[in-house]
Design an enzyme around this catalytic site. Structure first.
Site, PDB file in Angstrom:
ATOM      1  N   ARG A 123     -23.032  16.478   6.182  1.00  0.00           N
ATOM      2  CA  ARG A 123     -21.748  17.169   6.036  1.00  0.00           C
ATOM      3  C   ARG A 123     -20.912  16.514   4.952  1.00  0.00           C
ATOM      4  O   ARG A 123     -21.115  15.359   4.605  1.00  0.00           O
ATOM      5  CB  ARG A 123     -20.965  17.104   7.354  1.00  0.00           C
ATOM      6  CG  ARG A 123     -21.410  18.094   8.399  1.00  0.00           C
ATOM      7  CD  ARG A 123     -20.535  17.958   9.642  1.00  0.00           C
ATOM      8  NE  ARG A 123     -19.182  18.445   9.382  1.00  0.00           N
ATOM      9  CZ  ARG A 123     -18.076  17.718   9.613  1.00  0.00           C
ATOM     10  NH1 ARG A 123     -18.169  16.499  10.073  1.00  0.00           N
ATOM     11  NH2 ARG A 123     -16.899  18.239   9.364  1.00  0.00           N
ATOM     12  N   LYS A 187     -23.476   6.891  15.599  1.00  0.00           N
ATOM     13  CA  LYS A 187     -24.109   8.188  15.361  1.00  0.00           C
ATOM     14  C   LYS A 187     -25.628   8.113  15.502  1.00  0.00           C
ATOM     15  O   LYS A 187     -26.274   7.275  14.898  1.00  0.00           O
ATOM     16  CB  LYS A 187     -23.748   8.643  13.946  1.00  0.00           C
ATOM     17  CG  LYS A 187     -24.333   9.963  13.554  1.00  0.00           C
ATOM     18  CD  LYS A 187     -23.586  10.488  12.365  1.00  0.00           C
ATOM     19  CE  LYS A 187     -24.270  11.669  11.734  1.00  0.00           C
ATOM     20  NZ  LYS A 187     -23.371  12.338  10.770  1.00  0.00           N
ATOM     21  N   ARG A 318     -11.909   9.734  13.692  1.00  0.00           N
ATOM     22  CA  ARG A 318     -12.250   8.329  13.999  1.00  0.00           C
ATOM     23  C   ARG A 318     -11.578   7.947  15.297  1.00  0.00           C
ATOM     24  O   ARG A 318     -10.437   8.324  15.533  1.00  0.00           O
ATOM     25  CB  ARG A 318     -11.728   7.378  12.919  1.00  0.00           C
ATOM     26  CG  ARG A 318     -12.487   7.408  11.623  1.00  0.00           C
ATOM     27  CD  ARG A 318     -13.670   6.450  11.641  1.00  0.00           C
ATOM     28  NE  ARG A 318     -14.510   6.629  10.474  1.00  0.00           N
ATOM     29  CZ  ARG A 318     -15.398   7.611  10.319  1.00  0.00           C
ATOM     30  NH1 ARG A 318     -15.560   8.491  11.274  1.00  0.00           N
ATOM     31  NH2 ARG A 318     -16.128   7.725   9.247  1.00  0.00           N
TER      32      ARG A 318
HETATM   33  C1  BTN Z   1     -24.441  15.075   9.131  1.00  0.00           C
HETATM   34  O1  BTN Z   1     -24.400  14.306  10.090  1.00  0.00           O
HETATM   35  O2  BTN Z   1     -23.644  14.951   8.184  1.00  0.00           O
HETATM   36  C2  BTN Z   1     -25.461  16.165   9.133  1.00  0.00           C
HETATM   37  C3  BTN Z   1     -26.841  15.623   8.909  1.00  0.00           C
HETATM   38  C4  BTN Z   1     -27.899  16.698   8.931  1.00  0.00           C
HETATM   39  C5  BTN Z   1     -29.246  16.187   8.502  1.00  0.00           C
HETATM   40  C6  BTN Z   1     -30.317  17.233   8.663  1.00  0.00           C
HETATM   41  S1  BTN Z   1     -31.926  16.563   8.425  1.00  0.00           S
HETATM   42  C7  BTN Z   1     -32.613  18.168   8.409  1.00  0.00           C
HETATM   43  C8  BTN Z   1     -31.649  19.059   7.652  1.00  0.00           C
HETATM   44  N1  BTN Z   1     -31.914  19.021   6.215  1.00  0.00           N
HETATM   45  C9  BTN Z   1     -30.909  18.465   5.534  1.00  0.00           C
HETATM   46  O3  BTN Z   1     -30.907  18.302   4.303  1.00  0.00           O
HETATM   47  N2  BTN Z   1     -29.943  18.081   6.366  1.00  0.00           N
HETATM   48  C10 BTN Z   1     -30.238  18.420   7.742  1.00  0.00           C
END
Ligand code: BTN
Length: 321
Positions: A123, A187, A318
């Site tokens: 994100r 996380k 946070r």
């Molecule tokens: C976050 O926490 O910011 C979201 C992370 C999401 C990661 C997953 S891995 C599979 C899919 N492909 C990506 O490029 N991102 C999501």
């Protein structure tokens, strides 16, 4: 060539010693190629390969490869037909791949899982990095009858689906608004939802999920992994359990939105009634006490100037506890 490191890794999957000569023979290539592939596995994939003179090469532990048949074996009969599953050794990003199909021929229920991503995305423009085998990374394409305007709480509903499965496996995870899954306050899993369609519908949605099974290395924030609470599950089984749960959650969301999930989400919220700070891409942070979520997934915070509502977007939360 990108295939050789994976071919060599597959030859070493059992975690036992294999001589360079035997691997070269079985793959029909030179020993130099094997040596180069081992070098790539170590330097680019970050996986150590033990090399002992007279015995050959060995991985520190056996590899549990993503496998469509193994995933399908644990799907519930009620939803199995709705999922079309593909696995890839390496892609840029499973989200990017499915987004490119969302506007064209991409099937509702298409799932793509990858062993490695060269440009995994998170994100707010962040990167998502994971070492081979340490993380379950997949995306799915789901077509909703509702328009983009009504999908605001979707990331929370997906987070709840993840939390339910992980808790059933024995991991005491909690949820952080809008869509992180925490273990021990750090996380453990992230969700990246990307949308394509019109405000009024229908919408094609790519839901990308990354779950750490083993602690990742070289990441710039405190993270946790399923293994740290003693839960051992194969990525194939975990993916199947998640698809079983997501199937029901996404169907309910399509017909009723986020409202039916709000209470369950708040029961697992890590910050319920806790002091929090909200940061924005522009402007000053805001402090207050988290008071749960509205029926559309918006975060409710009691601040010095009264109760305020925050929508999923450019907001980071946070804990101040
Ligand atoms: C976050 O926490 O910011 C979201 C992370 C999401 C990661 C997953 S891995 C599979 C899919 N492909 C990506 O490029 N991102 C999501």
């Amino acid at each position: 060539m990108a295939e050789w490191p994976f071919a060599v890794l597959r030859a070493l999957s059992d975690g036992k010693f294999h001589s360079g000569e035997a691997i070269a023979q079985s793959l029909g290539c030179s020993r130099t190629l094997i040596w180069q592939a081992v070098h790539t596995i170590e330097t680019e994939f970050g996986l150590p390969v033990f090399s002992v003179r007279g015995q050959g090469y060995r991985l520190p532990q056996p590899m549990d490869w993503l496998d469509v048949a193994a995933i399908r074996a644990d799907l519930s009969p009620g939803c199995s037909e709705d999922w079309t599953i593909a696995v890839a050794d390496q892609v840029d990003s499973t989200n990017t791949q499915l987004l490119s199909r969302a506007n064209s021929d991409g099937l509702h229920g298409l799932v793509l899982a990858a062993e490695l991503q060269s440009a995994g995305r998170g994100r707010l423009g962040r990167r998502w990095q994971a070492r081979l085998g340490d993380c379950l990374m997949f995306s799915l394409l789901w077509r909703f009858d509702r328009g983009l305007a009504e999908l605001a709480g979707l990331s929370l509903a997906v987070g709840l689906a993840l939390a339910r499965v992980l808790r059933q496996l024995g991991a005491p995870v909690e949820l952080k608004w809008p869509n992180d899954v925490l273990l021990g306050g750090c996380k453990m899993a992230g969700i990246l939802i990307e949308l394509s369609g019109d405000a009024l519908g229908p919408a094609a949605v790519v839901i990308g999920i990354g779950i750490n099974l083993r602690e990742p290395q070289d990441v710039d924030q405190a993270v946790s992994a399923l293994s740290s609470c003693g839960v051992e599950v194969s990525r194939n089984r975990l993916l199947a359990l998640l698809l079983n749960e997501l199937h029901g959650v996404l169907q309910t969301f399509n017909s009723q939105g986020f409202a039916p999930f709000a209470d369950a989400w708040m029961a697992l919220s890590a910050h319920q009634d806790q002091p929090v700070r909200l940061s924005f891409s522009h402007g000053e942070p805001i402090e207050g006490v988290a008071r749960g979520v509205a029926d559309n997934g918006a975060l409710l915070v009691d601040t010095a100037s009264g109760r305020q509502t925050f929508h999923v977007g450019e907001v980071s939360l946070r804990s101040l506890g």
